[in-house]
Scaffold this motif. Structure first.
Motif, mmCIF file in Angstrom:
data_model
loop_
_atom_site.group_PDB
_atom_site.id
_atom_site.type_symbol
_atom_site.label_atom_id
_atom_site.label_comp_id
_atom_site.label_asym_id
_atom_site.label_seq_id
_atom_site.Cartn_x
_atom_site.Cartn_y
_atom_site.Cartn_z
ATOM 1 N N ASP A 45 18.765 -4.065 2.485
ATOM 2 C CA ASP A 45 20.055 -3.392 2.289
ATOM 3 C C ASP A 45 20.617 -2.887 3.620
ATOM 4 O O ASP A 45 21.827 -2.973 3.865
ATOM 5 N N ARG A 46 19.725 -2.363 4.468
ATOM 6 C CA ARG A 46 20.194 -1.885 5.777
ATOM 7 C C ARG A 46 20.681 -3.045 6.644
ATOM 8 O O ARG A 46 21.710 -2.931 7.340
ATOM 9 N N SER A 47 19.965 -4.169 6.602
ATOM 10 C CA SER A 47 20.421 -5.350 7.354
ATOM 11 C C SER A 47 21.768 -5.828 6.843
ATOM 12 O O SER A 47 22.643 -6.221 7.628
ATOM 13 N N THR A 48 21.935 -5.791 5.496
ATOM 14 C CA THR A 48 23.233 -6.181 4.925
ATOM 15 C C THR A 48 24.338 -5.241 5.405
ATOM 16 O O THR A 48 25.443 -5.681 5.762
ATOM 17 N N ALA A 49 24.028 -3.935 5.422
ATOM 18 C CA ALA A 49 25.024 -2.965 5.891
ATOM 19 C C ALA A 49 25.348 -3.178 7.368
ATOM 20 O O ALA A 49 26.513 -3.112 7.775
ATOM 21 N N ASN A 79 0.470 -0.635 -2.710
ATOM 22 C CA ASN A 79 0.866 -1.441 -1.551
ATOM 23 C C ASN A 79 2.018 -2.376 -1.899
ATOM 24 O O ASN A 79 3.024 -2.466 -1.179
ATOM 25 N N ALA A 80 1.871 -3.076 -3.019
ATOM 26 C CA ALA A 80 2.910 -4.037 -3.404
ATOM 27 C C ALA A 80 4.215 -3.332 -3.743
ATOM 28 O O ALA A 80 5.302 -3.789 -3.350
ATOM 29 N N LYS A 125 9.732 -1.933 -2.116
ATOM 30 C CA LYS A 125 10.808 -0.961 -1.926
ATOM 31 C C LYS A 125 11.271 -0.918 -0.468
ATOM 32 O O LYS A 125 12.480 -0.879 -0.182
ATOM 33 N N ILE A 126 10.309 -0.922 0.463
ATOM 34 C CA ILE A 126 10.675 -0.880 1.890
ATOM 35 C C ILE A 126 11.399 -2.154 2.299
ATOM 36 O O ILE A 126 12.378 -2.118 3.063
ATOM 37 N N ALA A 127 10.931 -3.299 1.782
ATOM 38 C CA ALA A 127 11.605 -4.567 2.095
ATOM 39 C C ALA A 127 13.035 -4.550 1.568
ATOM 40 O O ALA A 127 13.975 -5.018 2.240
ATOM 41 N N GLN A 141 14.229 4.395 4.208
ATOM 42 C CA GLN A 141 13.092 3.586 4.637
ATOM 43 C C GLN A 141 12.006 4.461 5.269
ATOM 44 O O GLN A 141 10.805 4.279 5.001
ATOM 45 N N GLU A 142 12.405 5.421 6.061
ATOM 46 C CA GLU A 142 11.427 6.327 6.663
ATOM 47 C C GLU A 142 10.723 7.150 5.583
ATOM 48 O O GLU A 142 9.497 7.361 5.659
ATOM 49 N N ALA A 143 11.493 7.629 4.582
ATOM 50 C CA ALA A 143 10.881 8.389 3.486
ATOM 51 C C ALA A 143 9.909 7.526 2.704
ATOM 52 O O ALA A 143 8.807 7.978 2.307
ATOM 53 N N LEU A 144 10.271 6.289 2.430
ATOM 54 C CA LEU A 144 9.372 5.384 1.725
ATOM 55 C C LEU A 144 8.095 5.127 2.513
ATOM 56 O O LEU A 144 6.998 5.026 1.936
ATOM 57 N N MET A 145 8.217 5.033 3.815
ATOM 58 C CA MET A 145 7.029 4.828 4.638
ATOM 59 C C MET A 145 6.078 6.024 4.520
ATOM 60 O O MET A 145 4.854 5.858 4.389
ATOM 61 N N LYS A 146 6.647 7.250 4.549
ATOM 62 C CA LYS A 146 5.805 8.441 4.412
ATOM 63 C C LYS A 146 5.159 8.498 3.021
ATOM 64 O O LYS A 146 3.957 8.771 2.883
#
Length: 450
Positions: free
Chosen positions: A259-263, A246-247, A252-254, A144-149
């Motif tokens: 996935d992180r929330s599921t984990a 943007n979309a 991808k971030i969502a 997620q951090e990589a996607l943000m960058k």
């Protein structure tokens, strides 16, 4: 007496008849004695009426222990089980922690002898799964951090492209305007050339050149206009690409966050299951300790409430009765509600124990034989049974017999103030309550306790 008759009565006969009449008329000696006795009893009764009499309140009860922990208690099992072995006999003295009964399991959930080991394996597997869930959550966090960058870089790139295309559109627009001006100039020259050709000022060759110039500038204008249209289309495409970036990255971030929330949810569920396994393992360990019923304190095994081997027990069912050793004895005495206001803590009581020979004069405790002194320790705030109130009476100076046993019957008298005997008789005949002048003073209590 005149001797008129010829038949005179002899003197001996006269004497005997006089003696007989005197005996009939005279009072017997026993009557005098009876009178003296009755007079003596009357005098003693009158004197007795003015003797001091100590008022009292009587009641019945039994022996108990002052401390609730020292009273007879039923030993209960915590879990359901089956009796496998008795380690004690009735009347046996046991120490705290001694084994009384050995039980075996009844529930099929705990039949497995390797249950603790299997629970340990399950916990180890669950811990490994938790570590994997945590690693997955950490990886998704980094993703997620990589996607943000990347999103920031892609947005910057797309914005730059939009700026470039907008600049290109502006440049192409200038070119179109310049070409339009060139076309207008060429058309103006052509029109002037037409009028000049009529006048013979301009040659035909010049006119052809001007017509070619108009055609050339018109073609160039069309080319520049096409180029402007392409630039405008590229600008629109770059703006669409900016929105697409943007979309795309938002999606991808969502997804990474989901996935992180599921984990993390799986990690939390795993922690919950691990806690349940830890709880179950602790419960199994504690439950296995309940297979042995131990004595909670020193005492005597009084009565076995369950007998034999193989008999089953329910949860919290009584197994035997234990009498703690060396209890601090007290008398549990019950008195009527109307007498409770007359009793205060510290009042002296006289007690008569069942099986202990005694002669009690309730009003004259000093001449009683076989009774023992006690002191009111506790007065219950509520009634106990049949509207009566319970008193707890402790030994006065510790002079109770050592042979007394818990549960023995007791008849007791709470001693109040001194009154004349006649007053007590009058009170009893009129069913009046005892009189109370004052409660025992604190100074007197402390002296008696010393």
């Amino acid at each position: 007496m005149l001797n008129l008759s010829k038949n005179n009565i002899p003197n001996s006969v006269k004497d005997s008849s006089d003696t007989f009449l005197q005996e009939l008329v005279s009072t017997p000696k026993g009557t005098h004695i009876l009178k003296r006795w009755l007079l003596g009893f009357f005098i003693i009764f009158i004197i007795t009426l003015f003797l001091p009499w100590q008022q009292n309140i009587n009641g019945k009860g039994m022996l108990t222990a002052l401390n609730p922990a020292e009273r007879p208690q039923n030993i209960q099992n915590v879990i359901a089980g089956r009796i496998e072995k008795w380690n004690v006999t009735e009347g046996q003295l046991v120490k705290k922690g001694d084994t009384l009964v050995v039980l075996s399991e009844l529930k099929d959930d705990y039949f497995d002898p390797q249950l603790p080991a299997r629970l340990s394996e399950q916990m180890q597997a669950k811990k490994t799964a938790l570590e994997n869930y945590q690693a997955k959550a950490d990886a998704l966090q980094k993703q997620q951090e990589a996607l943000m960058k990347n999103w920031e870089l892609s947005l910057e790139k797309a914005r730059n492209k939009v700026k470039q295309n907008r600049s290109k559109v502006n440049a192409d627009s200038v070119d179109v305007q310049a070409e339009q001006w060139q076309v207008k100039v060429a058309q103006d020259r052509l029109q002037r050339g037409v009028s000049q050709e009529r006048q013979g000022i301009v040659s035909l060759n010049e006119m052809e050149t001007r017509r070619l110039k108009v055609q050339e500038t018109q073609n160039k204008l069309n080319s520049v206009q096409n180029k402007l249209a392409i630039s405008r289309q590229e600008l629109i495409n770059s703006q669409i690409e900016l929105n697409a970036v943007n979309a795309d990255y938002a999606e991808k971030i969502a997804k990474a966050r989901s996935d992180r929330s599921t984990a993390l949810a799986a990690f939390s569920d795993g922690q919950s299951e691990l806690s349940k396994l830890l709880n179950k393992q602790a419960s199994v360990d504690i439950r296995r300790g309940f297979y042995i019923v131990r004595a909670p304190q020193d005492g005597y095994v009084v009565k076995a409430l369950k007998a034999g081997i193989g008999e089953t027990l329910k949860e919290t069912e009584s197994i035997c009765t234990l009498q703690p050793i060396n209890p601090n004895l007290a008398v549990e005495l019950y008195v009527k509600a109307m007498d409770v206001p007359l009793i205060q803590e510290g009042r002296i009581a006289r007690l008569e124990f069942e099986g202990w020979p005694a002669i009690q004069f309730s009003g004259w405790p000093s001449v009683s034989v076989g009774t023992f002194a006690g002191k009111v320790k506790v007065i219950d705030m509520i009634d106990s049974k049949n509207g009566e109130y319970r008193l707890l009476i402790t030994p006065e100076n510790g002079n109770w017999p050592k042979q007394l046993r818990m549960g023995s019957g007791v008849y007791g008298w709470i001693m109040l103030d001194n009154v004349p005997v006649w007053y007590e008789l009058w009170r009893q005949l009129n069913a009046f309550p005892p009189s109370l002048k004052a409660a025992p003073e604190e100074g007197e209590k402390s002296k008696k306790e010393k």
